[in-house]
Design a protein around this motif. Structure first.
Motif, PDB file in Angstrom:
ATOM      1  N   ASN A  45       0.803  -1.238   0.000  1.00 58.84           N
ATOM      2  CA  ASN A  45       0.000   0.000   0.000  1.00 58.84           C
ATOM      3  C   ASN A  45       0.828   1.276   0.000  1.00 58.84           C
ATOM      4  N   VAL A  46       2.030   1.242  -0.593  1.00 60.68           N
ATOM      5  CA  VAL A  46       2.894   2.431  -0.562  1.00 60.68           C
ATOM      6  C   VAL A  46       2.341   3.577  -1.402  1.00 60.68           C
ATOM      7  N   SER A  47       1.403   3.275  -2.307  1.00 57.39           N
ATOM      8  CA  SER A  47       0.799   4.350  -3.105  1.00 57.39           C
ATOM      9  C   SER A  47      -0.250   5.112  -2.311  1.00 57.39           C
ATOM     10  N   LYS A  48      -0.584   4.591  -1.123  1.00 55.21           N
ATOM     11  CA  LYS A  48      -1.579   5.242  -0.268  1.00 55.21           C
ATOM     12  C   LYS A  48      -0.876   5.932   0.902  1.00 55.21           C
ATOM     13  N   GLY A  49      -1.659   6.465   1.819  1.00 53.19           N
ATOM     14  CA  GLY A  49      -1.096   7.180   2.969  1.00 53.19           C
ATOM     15  C   GLY A  49      -0.418   6.248   3.957  1.00 53.19           C
ATOM     16  N   PRO A  50       0.410   6.813   4.850  1.00 58.69           N
ATOM     17  CA  PRO A  50       1.200   5.992   5.783  1.00 58.69           C
ATOM     18  C   PRO A  50       0.361   5.185   6.769  1.00 58.69           C
ATOM     19  N   ALA A  51      -0.893   5.580   6.984  1.00 50.09           N
ATOM     20  CA  ALA A  51      -1.738   4.850   7.936  1.00 50.09           C
ATOM     21  C   ALA A  51      -1.958   3.401   7.514  1.00 50.09           C
ATOM     22  N   VAL A  52      -1.949   3.152   6.195  1.00 52.10           N
ATOM     23  CA  VAL A  52      -2.235   1.792   5.725  1.00 52.10           C
ATOM     24  C   VAL A  52      -1.011   1.083   5.135  1.00 52.10           C
TER      25      VAL A  52
END
Length: 641
Positions: free
Chosen positions: A86-93
């Motif tokens: 999930n590196v394309s998303k925010g750090p929370a996920v």
């Protein structure tokens, strides 16, 4: 006839991922501990998928490590591929996942247990829990609360103990199903535990029947990987354990492979559904919603033309490949036809058939958030026995159950992690507060405060708790304190360091596709721009000192998401107020006449420990909570009078 009788502080039943963490926690906290397993060769066995971590599960492993657990360290020693998801998303996920060498993972964990002081390993089946009545605890029904005093194994030997931790996994009354063939074994053909359920029922424990499954294992030599998409690991490996030096684990990695089912696959499955134990009504247990069999996928998602299939190596020294995404309980002949319809598997040979496994577990509502049974003092439990699924969920519960078993013996306050502190807190709260009629799986969407509960800051959140419990060393704890200090100092420096709208600054911004400055701005303001980051700003920040990568990561996240983090912290403040309002154990909800009947029944059944927990019980409305708060306030005034 003479029998063996030994005394320990803690007995841990089961040596899977939950049992290993529970036993290590108790032993490391100085308590004499014995761990029972049906096979010493199956310690920390990975009977299903060959990986640790994944979405939300990586968070759990990081939290286990921060508290002083072993899973993170062990996978760092035994991984063969690592990937941040999930590196394309925010750090929370963002979630770390590593492919494990299964045999090596088991062997390394066994070595840790065998060499742990205060820990004894015993190959034996525990068949009975020994308990006595606690005086003056009759609830009016003629039933007293119990106190655990030990266990009896199948040979008749007795092991006295002050606490027992049950981590039986999928072994209780287990049976494996592959089409019409049913074998009464545990996972991987291991001996099941057929006697403990009766003992639990005799103690008044409510049991449930769950089911899970695993796909086939293929001979790598019979797979055509040219028809599949290669899935490589990350170039730079991020360790699971905060104690692992990143440079020490950079190595060549093994690839995984992606292919897909097709209409032919689905037709084969549909034509043979009558031979599936799931659809023929042979399976009694409830399966996991979020890890369905391929039969379930084809039936429930009939509009989908294909499903992903991942081929994952089981280790370095084996040719076995795990067929992720195609677990099944169909007969052997159907399995072979089904698998051979998948591109790349046309000539595959099955080493181990896919199968479903049914097993006994408990209704976890019988537990306090400490994972101690409400009606049996000194009896704790963790893992799939509690109705969850997954290695990581098991390890997390085992660690908390073990820590609390030890703390209860030491006469210290037990640990309850709440939903704002950790994914572990969310996991346990969901298990003990909600009705779970299927194996529970952790997901990031279950965590309300996930921006605060990131996998990258688990050490900052939880190291102190592990240190105070005695599981985290002074050096590790001080390193975390120093890290926090460096983060705060650098954030303060960036907020105070300003740059003007000079020609050189404007040129810098333009070169990075960022809008020009109209007035002076701090570096912390610039770092909030999506096209800029800490590393890029080094060009206009000549006075900065070199900092560790993990400190830089925290600085960047805390500044970029500062507004969102502040908002979530305010939400946590309100949440904490309700969690701090404790409900006395002796409260009689029948005395609260304004409570609705359903709410009264639920509160009596669940016995919540706080108003916060009560508010999350299905059937208890906000109006009921208001009534409860008024009643508790009235009680408080009476006590003071």
């Amino acid at each position: 006839m003479p029998q063996i009788r030994e005394c320990y502080d803690v007995c841990v039943v089961g040596a899977g991922h939950a049992g290993c963490e529970a036993a290590l926690a108790c032993a490391r906290m100085g308590l004499e501990t014995v761990i029972f397993t049906v096979s010493v060769d199956s310690i920390a066995l990975m009977p299903c998928n060959p990986n640790i971590g994944g979405s939300s599960k990586g968070h759990l492993v990081r939290e286990v490590d921060a508290l002083g657990g072993e899973m993170g360290k062990n996978i760092d020693k035994t991984f063969i591929q690592s990937k941040m998801l999930n590196v394309s998303k925010g750090p929370a996920v963002h979630s770390l996942r590593a492919q494990a060498d299964k045999a090596e993972y088991t062997w390394q964990m066994r070595m840790i247990l065998e060499n742990q002081e205060h820990l004894t390993i015993k190959q034996a089946e525990v068949c009975e829990l020994l308990a006595e009545d606690l005086p003056d605890t009759d609830d009016g029904s003629g039933k007293c609360r119990k106190k655990i005093i030990g266990v009896r194994i199948y040979t008749g030997a007795v092991y006295e103990a002050k606490a027992v931790v049950l981590c039986t996994g999928t072994y209780l009354n287990a049976r494996c199903l592959c089409g019409e063939a049913i074998t009464y074994t545990g996972p991987n053909g291991l001996q099941p535990a057929n006697h403990l359920t009766d003992s639990l029922k005799a103690l008044g424990v409510e049991m449930r029947r769950f089911k899970t499954g695993t796909p086939a294992r293929m001979d790598k030599r019979t797979i055509d990987f040219s028809k599949m998409e290669e899935q490589r690991g990350d170039e730079k490996v991020v360790p699971f354990s905060f104690s692992t030096i990143p440079e020490s684990i950079q190595k060549d990695q093994v690839s995984c492979w992606l292919t897909y089912t097709n209409e032919e696959t689905h037709d084969i499955i549909r034509a043979n559904l009558d031979r599936s134990p799931i659809y023929a009504g042979i399976i009694e247990g409830t399966g996991p919603r979020y890890c369905p069999s391929i039969e379930d996928k084809v039936v429930k998602f009939a509009d989908k033309k294909r499903h992903q299939v991942f081929l994952e190596p089981e280790g370095i020294h084996t040719n076995e490949m795990y067929v992720g995404g195609m677990s099944s309980s169909l007969p052997e002949d159907v399995q072979l036809a089904m698998y051979r319809s998948v591109p790349g598997l046309e000539h595959c040979k099955i080493v181990r058939n896919a199968y479903a496994i049914e097993y006994d577990c408990i209704n976890a509502r019988q537990l306090y958030p400490t994972l101690e049974f409400k009606n049996i003092e000194g009896l704790f439990s963790g893992g799939q026995f509690n109705g969850s699924s997954g290695y990581e969920e098991a390890a997390a519960q085992g660690l908390i159950a073990g820590m609390n078993a030890a703390l209860s013996i030491q006469g210290k306050e037990q640990i309850i992690l709440d939903r704002s502190q950790a994914y572990i807190g969310v996991l346990i709260d969901d298990l003990v507060t909600k009705d779970n009629f299927e194996p529970y799986r952790m997901m990031t969407s279950r965590a309300e405060y996930r921006l605060l509960l990131r996998q990258d800051n688990a050490d900052i959140r939880l190291r102190e708790i592990g240190y105070k419990a005695g599981l985290v060393g002074k050096e590790e704890y001080e390193a975390t304190i120093n890290k926090q200090k460096q983060i705060q100092e650098e954030m303060n420096r960036l907020k105070k360091t300003t740059v003007g709208a000079s020609a050189s600054i404007q040129s810098f911004l333009e070169s990075h596709g960022s809008s020009p400055l109209k007035t002076a701005a701090s570096l912390s303001e610039l770092i909030c721009r999506p096209e800029l980051d800490y590393e890029i700003l080094g060009e206009i920040d000549p006075d900065r000192k070199p900092l560790p990568a993990d400190v830089i990561e925290q600085v960047e996240i805390e500044l970029k998401y500062e507004g969102y983090i502040s908002r979530q912290l305010r939400q946590v403040e309100q949440f904490k107020k309700m969690e701090k309002k404790k409900i006395p154990e002796w409260i009689d909800y029948n005395d609260i006449s304004s409570l609705r009947l359903e709410a009264r029944q639920k509160l009596i059944s669940y016995k919540p420990v706080s108003v916060g927990q009560a508010s999350r019980i299905s059937g208890v409305s906000p109006a009921d909570i208001s009534v409860l708060l008024i009643y508790l306030e009235h009680l408080g005034k009476q006590e003071k009078a």
